[in-house]
Design a protein around this motif. Structure first.
Motif, short mmCIF file in Angstrom:
data_model
loop_
_atom_site.label_atom_id
_atom_site.label_comp_id
_atom_site.label_asym_id
_atom_site.label_seq_id
_atom_site.Cartn_x
_atom_site.Cartn_y
_atom_site.Cartn_z
N PHE A 75 1.04 -1.23 0.12
CA PHE A 75 0.00 -0.31 0.03
C PHE A 75 0.70 1.28 -0.03
CE2 PHE A 75 0.31 -1.21 4.39
CZ PHE A 75 0.57 -0.27 4.94
N ASP A 76 0.20 2.42 -0.16
CA ASP A 76 0.97 3.69 -0.42
C ASP A 76 1.64 4.06 0.97
OD1 ASP A 76 1.97 5.73 -1.88
OD2 ASP A 76 0.34 7.23 -1.36
N ASP A 77 2.75 4.44 0.85
CA ASP A 77 3.79 4.87 1.89
C ASP A 77 3.86 3.91 3.00
OD1 ASP A 77 4.31 7.53 1.40
OD2 ASP A 77 2.32 8.30 1.66
N TRP A 106 -1.18 -6.25 -8.21
CA TRP A 106 -2.16 -5.24 -8.82
C TRP A 106 -3.15 -6.27 -9.48
CZ3 TRP A 106 2.96 -6.11 -10.29
CH2 TRP A 106 2.89 -6.63 -11.52
N GLU A 161 10.06 4.40 -4.77
CA GLU A 161 8.83 4.78 -5.27
C GLU A 161 8.76 3.54 -6.71
OE1 GLU A 161 6.70 8.80 -5.85
OE2 GLU A 161 8.15 8.78 -7.34
N ARG A 165 6.03 2.22 -9.74
CA ARG A 165 4.83 2.44 -10.45
C ARG A 165 4.70 1.44 -11.57
NH1 ARG A 165 7.47 7.80 -14.01
NH2 ARG A 165 8.71 6.60 -15.21
N SER A 209 0.21 4.21 -12.56
CA SER A 209 -0.07 4.32 -11.06
C SER A 209 1.02 4.27 -10.19
CB SER A 209 -1.04 3.02 -10.82
OG SER A 209 -2.25 3.08 -11.73
N THR A 210 1.28 5.04 -9.09
CA THR A 210 2.42 5.09 -8.49
C THR A 210 2.34 5.21 -6.83
OG1 THR A 210 3.20 6.84 -10.26
CG2 THR A 210 4.61 6.79 -8.13
N ARG A 211 3.24 4.58 -6.11
CA ARG A 211 3.13 4.42 -5.02
C ARG A 211 4.61 4.59 -4.45
NH1 ARG A 211 -1.17 -0.24 -2.99
NH2 ARG A 211 -2.88 0.93 -3.57
N LYS A 212 4.56 4.97 -2.84
CA LYS A 212 5.95 4.96 -2.24
C LYS A 212 6.13 4.05 -1.05
CE LYS A 212 5.85 9.91 -2.65
NZ LYS A 212 6.43 11.18 -2.32
#
Length: 117
Positions: free
Chosen positions: A36-38, A50, A95, A97, A110-113
């Motif tokens: 998940f993001d962050d 995904w 990061e 994507r 679609s991008t996440r850290k």
């Protein structure tokens, strides 16, 4: 009889060509599931997951250390045919994507850290 033969030939031709026609996915984006993001943890073995994007025949997964705005290291740039990819990453900020691709179109990124401590 000639009319039936022509109609049958037209149908066979249309069906056989359908697999070469690409769906326009340029306004679509892939739904990222994991990580998940962050996300921040110490687990170095990561599986990126995904949802399948209709019309995509493969996915482009990119991972960089720090961020795409300030790339310190380009860790991965790979075409993936499945809806998941596993990799071992050393502790760092990342990061990642993903976009869907087919022969004619690319979806939006679609991008996440991610932080591995």
């Amino acid at each position: 009889m000639k009319k039936i033969g022509f109609t049958l030939l037209t149908i066979v031709f249309a069906v056989s060509c359908a697999k070469w026609i690409s769906i326009d996915i340029s306004d679509e984006s892939v739904v990222l599931l994991s990580p998940f993001d962050d996300q921040s943890d110490s687990i170095q073995n990561k599986t990126f997951v995904w949802e399948e994007l209709e019309g995509a025949t493969q996915y482009r997964l990119q991972i960089v250390s720090k961020s795409f705005d300030s790339i310190y290291d380009f860790v991965l740039d790979s075409a993936v045919s499945n809806t998941s990819f596993s990799i071992t990453l050393i502790p760092n900020f990342y990061e990642w994507r993903l976009r869907g691709e087919n022969n004619d179109f690319n979806s939006l990124w679609s991008t996440r850290k991610l932080n591995i401590k």
